[in-house]
Design an enzyme around this catalytic site. Sequence first.
Site, PDB file in Angstrom:
ATOM      1  N   GLU A   1       0.834  -1.196   0.000  1.00 51.32           N
ATOM      2  CA  GLU A   1       0.000   0.000   0.000  1.00 51.32           C
ATOM      3  C   GLU A   1       0.876   1.257   0.000  1.00 51.32           C
ATOM      4  O   GLU A   1       1.932   1.280   0.633  1.00 51.32           O
ATOM      5  CB  GLU A   1      -0.935   0.008   1.218  1.00 51.32           C
TER       6      GLU A   1
ATOM      7  N   CYS B   1       3.634   8.482   1.365  1.00 51.57           N
ATOM      8  CA  CYS B   1       4.091   7.497   2.338  1.00 51.57           C
ATOM      9  C   CYS B   1       4.264   6.196   1.560  1.00 51.57           C
ATOM     10  O   CYS B   1       3.281   5.609   1.101  1.00 51.57           O
ATOM     11  CB  CYS B   1       3.084   7.336   3.468  1.00 51.57           C
TER      12      CYS B   1
ATOM     13  N   CYS C   1       6.319  -6.967   7.186  1.00 52.64           N
ATOM     14  CA  CYS C   1       7.398  -6.457   8.030  1.00 52.64           C
ATOM     15  C   CYS C   1       7.767  -7.519   9.057  1.00 52.64           C
ATOM     16  O   CYS C   1       6.899  -8.190   9.611  1.00 52.64           O
ATOM     17  CB  CYS C   1       6.965  -5.176   8.747  1.00 52.64           C
TER      18      CYS C   1
ATOM     19  N   CYS D   1       5.994  -5.104  15.574  1.00 52.65           N
ATOM     20  CA  CYS D   1       5.474  -4.137  16.545  1.00 52.65           C
ATOM     21  C   CYS D   1       3.977  -4.397  16.752  1.00 52.65           C
ATOM     22  O   CYS D   1       3.213  -4.482  15.790  1.00 52.65           O
ATOM     23  CB  CYS D   1       5.710  -2.714  16.053  1.00 52.65           C
TER      24      CYS D   1
ATOM     25  N   CYS E   1       1.045  -2.231  15.174  1.00 51.77           N
ATOM     26  CA  CYS E   1       1.166  -1.881  13.750  1.00 51.77           C
ATOM     27  C   CYS E   1       0.536  -2.964  12.889  1.00 51.77           C
ATOM     28  O   CYS E   1       0.859  -4.152  13.018  1.00 51.77           O
ATOM     29  CB  CYS E   1       2.644  -1.717  13.391  1.00 51.77           C
TER      30      CYS E   1
ATOM     31  N   GLY F   1       6.797  -2.057   6.052  1.00 52.42           N
ATOM     32  CA  GLY F   1       8.175  -2.525   6.129  1.00 52.42           C
ATOM     33  C   GLY F   1       9.094  -1.645   6.952  1.00 52.42           C
ATOM     34  O   GLY F   1       8.769  -0.497   7.267  1.00 52.42           O
TER      35      GLY F   1
ATOM     36  N   CYS G   1      -0.587   6.267   9.991  1.00 55.58           N
ATOM     37  CA  CYS G   1       0.642   5.634  10.456  1.00 55.58           C
ATOM     38  C   CYS G   1       0.309   4.348  11.214  1.00 55.58           C
ATOM     39  O   CYS G   1      -0.500   4.350  12.141  1.00 55.58           O
ATOM     40  CB  CYS G   1       1.391   6.607  11.372  1.00 55.58           C
TER      41      CYS G   1
END
Length: 345
Positions: A90, A103, A110, A114, A117, A160, A334
């Site tokens: 994306e 972005c 990834c 986290c 996320c 990522g 984010c």
Amino acid sequence: MNIYDLSYDELMDWLAKLGEPKFRAQQVWNWLYTKYVTEFAEMRNLPKSLIEELEETAVIHNATIASEQHSSDGQTKKVLFQLPDGQFIETVLMRYEKRRTLCISTQAGCAMGCVFCATGQMGFFRNLTVSEIVAQVLYFAHELAQTGEHVTNIVMMGMGEPLHNYNNTLTAVDRLTDETGFNLGARKITISTVGLVPAIRRYADEQRQTPLAISLHAATDAERDKLIPINHRWPINDLIEACHYYIEKTGRRLTFEWALISGENDTIEQARALGNLLQGMLCHVNLIPLNPTAGYSGGPSSKERVDAFQAELANFGVSSTVRVRRGIDIQAGCGQLRDRVVGGQ
């Protein structure tokens, strides 16, 4: 072969092997990086024979658009690209009064894990190639050019960990800042990392001009271990030492990203710990009320808690701003980017 994978010198060598004169490389380069063409047939000053050769041996954009979403305020657009091997990434365009910020993603998925996320929740599939990183930018550059606009800023904060794909990420940066091509100023591209200490030191040694942002999110190992698994490998003291090394080497200010999670890391105690950690450092803190994701139950901090956290940082002389949230209604904020096909809606 994706032609975006070639540097200018590699493009010149490749065209020379096809029997083309050196000036052809500059012509092709200009069409790619200043005109943003999407088809070789649009390169009108090339001979037909070369266009046919290019069409047979190379591609420009080899990703397809799986879906597009627009925020309700019309200021944010998110595109889901499907890559040739079936992976999805994306990319987000955010419109501000004077800026057009992208972005972009550097990996499919990834590996950092986290917990808050969405990308980390989906796991890691593979690194993106140079061409796959660059193509995200040039796709939107082409779109913006239709209305006389242009890309003003890039943040490598999409899917990522950019420094986990170090060579391809930084090669893409070099391609996008090349003065003979796309020519975006290096300081207009921000690279975000969750804290890969050896990569930060390497980045500092290379004297990179692109700004660096550190996703910190907690000021003690006990808190950060719960949110960011990589902290077990490189705890906060190691990370902060690398940050000081970066500042000493480059003289550049660091940005620290802090997703404010209600009742988790938005307490006055955490603000004081952060203030003590960063006091006197050449840095700035970007406060981001948590954007919701399906795989994490935490919620964003209230305005009152955000204000109190920011005021406490100011007591330590640490500057901070609260990020303007964009595209939350289309999960373009984010920490919200993920594969919407394999990973689910």
